[in-house]
Scaffold this motif. Sequence first.
Motif, PDB file in Angstrom:
ATOM      1  N   LEU A 358       0.861  -1.434   0.265  1.00  0.00           N
ATOM      2  CA  LEU A 358      -0.358  -0.169  -0.193  1.00  0.00           C
ATOM      3  C   LEU A 358       0.718   1.035   0.122  1.00  0.00           C
ATOM      4  CD1 LEU A 358      -2.975  -0.492   2.493  1.00  0.00           C
ATOM      5  CD2 LEU A 358      -2.986  -0.786   0.409  1.00  0.00           C
ATOM      6  N   THR A 359       1.833   0.631   0.083  1.00  0.00           N
ATOM      7  CA  THR A 359       3.085   1.806   0.351  1.00  0.00           C
ATOM      8  C   THR A 359       3.185   2.656  -0.681  1.00  0.00           C
ATOM      9  OG1 THR A 359       4.732   1.214   0.658  1.00  0.00           O
ATOM     10  CG2 THR A 359       3.725   1.847   2.883  1.00  0.00           C
ATOM     11  N   LEU A 361       0.958   3.014  -2.955  1.00  0.00           N
ATOM     12  CA  LEU A 361       0.106   4.153  -3.459  1.00  0.00           C
ATOM     13  C   LEU A 361       0.544   5.526  -3.265  1.00  0.00           C
ATOM     14  CD1 LEU A 361      -3.193   1.894  -3.232  1.00  0.00           C
ATOM     15  CD2 LEU A 361      -1.510   2.301  -5.095  1.00  0.00           C
ATOM     16  N   ARG A 366      -4.495   5.472  -1.660  1.00  0.00           N
ATOM     17  CA  ARG A 366      -4.476   4.208   0.021  1.00  0.00           C
ATOM     18  C   ARG A 366      -6.079   4.950   0.007  1.00  0.00           C
ATOM     19  NH1 ARG A 366       1.230   5.726   0.303  1.00  0.00           N
ATOM     20  NH2 ARG A 366       0.527   7.555   1.821  1.00  0.00           N
ATOM     21  N   ALA A 369      -8.099   2.659  -2.112  1.00  0.00           N
ATOM     22  CA  ALA A 369      -7.873   1.104  -1.624  1.00  0.00           C
ATOM     23  C   ALA A 369      -8.629   0.433  -0.622  1.00  0.00           C
ATOM     24  CB  ALA A 369      -6.222   0.689  -1.618  1.00  0.00           C
ATOM     25  N   HIS A 383      -5.451  -6.388   2.516  1.00  0.00           N
ATOM     26  CA  HIS A 383      -5.267  -4.541   3.237  1.00  0.00           C
ATOM     27  C   HIS A 383      -4.780  -4.219   4.328  1.00  0.00           C
ATOM     28  CE1 HIS A 383      -6.893  -0.656   3.622  1.00  0.00           C
ATOM     29  NE2 HIS A 383      -6.614  -0.268   2.385  1.00  0.00           N
ATOM     30  N   ALA A 388      -1.953  -4.950  -1.544  1.00  0.00           N
ATOM     31  CA  ALA A 388      -3.199  -3.909  -1.917  1.00  0.00           C
ATOM     32  C   ALA A 388      -3.063  -5.158  -3.350  1.00  0.00           C
ATOM     33  CB  ALA A 388      -3.122  -2.800  -2.948  1.00  0.00           C
TER      34      ALA A 388
END
Length: 407
Positions: A358-359, A361, A366, A369, A383, A388
């Motif tokens: 996720l980092t 994004l 985020r 997401a 998640h 993701a």
Amino acid sequence: MDTALPLLPAPPAAPFSLPGSAREGLSSTPFGLYVHVPFCATRCGYCDFNTYTSDELGPGANRSEYAGTVVAELRRAAEELGPDRPEVSTVFVGGGTPTLLPAEDLVAVLAAVRELFPVAADVEVTTEANPESVTPASLARLRAGGFTRISLGMQSAAEHVLAVLDRRHTPGRAAEAAAEARAAGFEHVNLDLIYGTPGETDADWAASLDVVLSSPVDHVSAYALIVEQGTRLARRIARGELPMPDDDVLADRYEQADATLRRGGLDWYEVSNWATGPAARCRHNELYWANANWWGVGPGAHSHVGGLRWWNVKHPAAHAARVAAGESPAAGSELLDDDDRALEAVMLGLRLRDGLRLTRLSPAGRLRAADAVVRGLLDGAAHAAGRAVLTDRGRLLADAVVRELTD
């Protein structure tokens, strides 16, 4: 018998060269070679690839001299990379129909790769092929010459579907070719499928999947039919001869493929690709999806090294003339900035089974997401663990999810 083609004398320095920024990380980033073979016996109605039939080639290009042209361009690539050139982990010969060339020519190109580059001991070497363009003898020669993997263009097992796609092989030939490839000793065999062709029924698609599972393959690629402008198929649809593929039907076909292939022991690892296990995955394609480095040779071939992307002139005659004259065949290039590279990493990574952190994004991405989890498009457990990952439903809408998280 020595099948290596004589390497041409070193051409003069090319005007195209890698900037220092692109050379950074060469030794630590996976590196592959792509060889484009632009020849086809006939043009399929749906195809908009950079391919040419004999009637379309015109003067200045021919199959008999093509392997020598490729070897000359490989020599140029090796010289441009310099004495510390990276180790080749994958070689992919695509097209077009590479196996329209004699097997000896393809083996000679691979021999040149080994002469010019350091090559990994476990190098993956793939060729694409049409089922009717290979024989037990040609497959045995390719395998003996170092090819480890073959990807056969099956598309469908239904004769009337093949006719709409303008494919020339008989419905059973792809399975026969897969069996011949295994008998020749190929470690990995893939069959390519297309779903959603006008006139294809549920039963047709089920039959195609059954043929695949009865074949000795460890990898399957299945793609929704895309109607590309300028193709014969697009013109037929525009005239009302054929209906446009239906999105709901395409979704149903995909779910049917995924369920059937899973029962047959093949799991998805990229939205359109299934394999029996990690060893059966296409490592060359994984290199693309990881945004690693590859050098493409041949007309229209694309390359990417350290954030520099470039592409060759498209027509085989123009390509051959440039190579023969000692000139770079590159038609253009672009140097991706950090934002571009980060965006591409997200777009590609989201299509993979492992997804991405996720980092990777943006803050807005985020937030989107988290909303995609609520809507069942991203996996909730993944998640919570900071990744993701597309759900089964999310795979059906993969392109839309990617756009959503990268806008």
